[in-house]
Design a protein around this motif. Structure first.
Motif, short mmCIF file in Angstrom:
data_model
loop_
_atom_site.label_atom_id
_atom_site.label_comp_id
_atom_site.label_asym_id
_atom_site.label_seq_id
_atom_site.Cartn_x
_atom_site.Cartn_y
_atom_site.Cartn_z
N ALA A 284 0.86 -1.18 0.00
CA ALA A 284 0.00 0.00 0.00
C ALA A 284 0.89 1.22 0.00
O ALA A 284 1.94 1.24 0.65
CB ALA A 284 -0.90 -0.01 1.22
N PRO A 285 0.53 2.23 -0.73
CA PRO A 285 1.38 3.44 -0.75
C PRO A 285 1.44 4.04 0.66
O PRO A 285 0.45 4.11 1.36
CB PRO A 285 0.68 4.36 -1.74
CG PRO A 285 -0.69 3.82 -1.93
CD PRO A 285 -0.65 2.37 -1.57
N GLU A 286 2.69 4.44 1.02
CA GLU A 286 2.89 5.03 2.34
C GLU A 286 2.35 6.45 2.34
O GLU A 286 2.46 7.15 1.34
CB GLU A 286 4.38 5.07 2.69
CG GLU A 286 5.00 3.73 2.88
CD GLU A 286 6.47 3.86 3.26
OE1 GLU A 286 6.78 4.72 4.12
OE2 GLU A 286 7.28 3.11 2.72
N PRO A 287 1.87 6.89 3.45
CA PRO A 287 1.49 8.31 3.56
C PRO A 287 2.75 9.16 3.42
O PRO A 287 3.85 8.73 3.77
CB PRO A 287 0.89 8.43 4.96
CG PRO A 287 0.57 7.05 5.37
CD PRO A 287 1.49 6.14 4.63
N PRO A 288 2.64 10.37 2.92
CA PRO A 288 3.83 11.22 2.70
C PRO A 288 4.67 11.42 3.96
O PRO A 288 5.89 11.44 3.87
CB PRO A 288 3.23 12.54 2.22
CG PRO A 288 1.88 12.20 1.69
CD PRO A 288 1.42 11.01 2.44
N ASP A 289 4.07 11.56 5.12
CA ASP A 289 4.85 11.77 6.35
C ASP A 289 5.70 10.55 6.66
O ASP A 289 6.87 10.68 7.03
CB ASP A 289 3.93 12.08 7.53
CG ASP A 289 3.25 13.43 7.38
OD1 ASP A 289 3.76 14.25 6.58
OD2 ASP A 289 2.23 13.66 8.06
N ARG B 230 6.71 8.24 4.53
CA ARG B 230 7.69 8.11 3.46
C ARG B 230 8.85 9.07 3.71
O ARG B 230 10.03 8.69 3.58
CB ARG B 230 7.04 8.39 2.11
CG ARG B 230 7.99 8.13 0.94
CD ARG B 230 7.37 8.42 -0.39
NE ARG B 230 7.02 9.83 -0.46
CZ ARG B 230 5.83 10.30 -0.82
NH1 ARG B 230 4.87 9.49 -1.14
NH2 ARG B 230 5.60 11.60 -0.84
N ASP B 231 8.58 10.31 4.09
CA ASP B 231 9.63 11.29 4.37
C ASP B 231 10.46 10.87 5.57
O ASP B 231 11.69 11.03 5.58
CB ASP B 231 9.02 12.67 4.61
CG ASP B 231 8.42 13.26 3.33
OD1 ASP B 231 8.72 12.73 2.23
OD2 ASP B 231 7.64 14.23 3.45
N ALA B 232 9.81 10.33 6.60
CA ALA B 232 10.53 9.87 7.78
C ALA B 232 11.45 8.70 7.43
O ALA B 232 12.61 8.64 7.87
CB ALA B 232 9.56 9.46 8.88
N ARG B 233 10.96 7.78 6.63
CA ARG B 233 11.76 6.62 6.20
C ARG B 233 12.93 7.08 5.34
O ARG B 233 14.05 6.60 5.50
CB ARG B 233 10.87 5.65 5.43
CG ARG B 233 11.56 4.46 4.85
CD ARG B 233 11.80 3.41 5.90
NE ARG B 233 12.35 2.23 5.25
CZ ARG B 233 13.36 1.55 5.71
NH1 ARG B 233 13.88 1.87 6.87
NH2 ARG B 233 13.83 0.52 5.06
N LEU B 234 12.68 8.03 4.44
CA LEU B 234 13.74 8.57 3.60
C LEU B 234 14.80 9.27 4.45
O LEU B 234 16.00 9.10 4.23
CB LEU B 234 13.14 9.55 2.58
CG LEU B 234 14.13 10.15 1.58
CD1 LEU B 234 14.78 9.06 0.75
CD2 LEU B 234 13.41 11.16 0.69
#
Length: 178
Positions: free
Chosen positions: A28-33, A35-39
């Motif tokens: 499932a696509p990650e929420p932007p927050d 995804r940014d935290a993981r990045l």
């Protein structure tokens, strides 16, 4: 016109089941927050790994330099008894007026030059202030023509610099006046 599946109704159910499986296997696509935290976390880990690698390279270079200096000192120290033996031979040859004295002195100078090329310059200056980092007192004399704590004579050559000393010079120092 209708095409019939040779599998019949069972085949249609298998295809529908396969479509559902493909849909559930896709993340499932990650929420932007998130995804940014993981990045940010991955970027932090990458920077730390790069810094660790850089530190390891620097540490290896320092250790290599220390090992090289230690090996250079070990190799140079092998020459010390030779230089001392040749100095004694020159002294004796001069006492008995042996014409070989000049040849022996030349060989001794070559050995001293080899030590200097290895990074250990000779310490043989008289008339300089006593420096405990490069001098070793072997005798003390009273002399009015030299200031107190001055090297009056060098009895044994020293080699090196204060930061990297192979052997201190054996010196005769003038006494302190009270």
């Amino acid at each position: 016109m209708e095409t019939s599946d040779p599998r019949g109704a069972e085949g249609e159910e298998e295809l529908a089941s396969a479509d559902r499986a493909d849909a559930t296997n896709k993340p499932a696509p990650e929420p932007p927050d998130e995804r940014d935290a993981r990045l940010a976390e991955l970027e932090d880990r990458w920077r730390r790994a790069a810094a660790d690698l850089d530190n390891a390279r620097k540490r290896a270079a320092r250790e290599l330099a220390l090992a090289r200096d230690a090996e250079r000192a070990r190799a140079a120290s092998v020459f010390l008894p030779i230089v001392d033996g040749l100095a004694d031979a020159v002294t004796y040859a001069k006492q008995v007026n042996d014409p070989l004295a000049e040849g022996i002195e030349s060989i001794r100078e070559q050995a001293v030059a080899a030590l200097e090329r290895l990074g250990y310059p000779r310490i043989d200056a008289a008339g300089v202030p006593f420096d405990p980092r490069i001098h070793e007192v072997v005798s003390v004399v009273d002399r009015d023509d030299l200031a107190p704590r001055t090297v009056a004579a060098v009895t044994r050559l020293g080699f090196g610099v204060p930061e990297r000393l192979l052997r201190p010079a054996g010196v005769v120092v003038t006494a302190t006046r009270e």
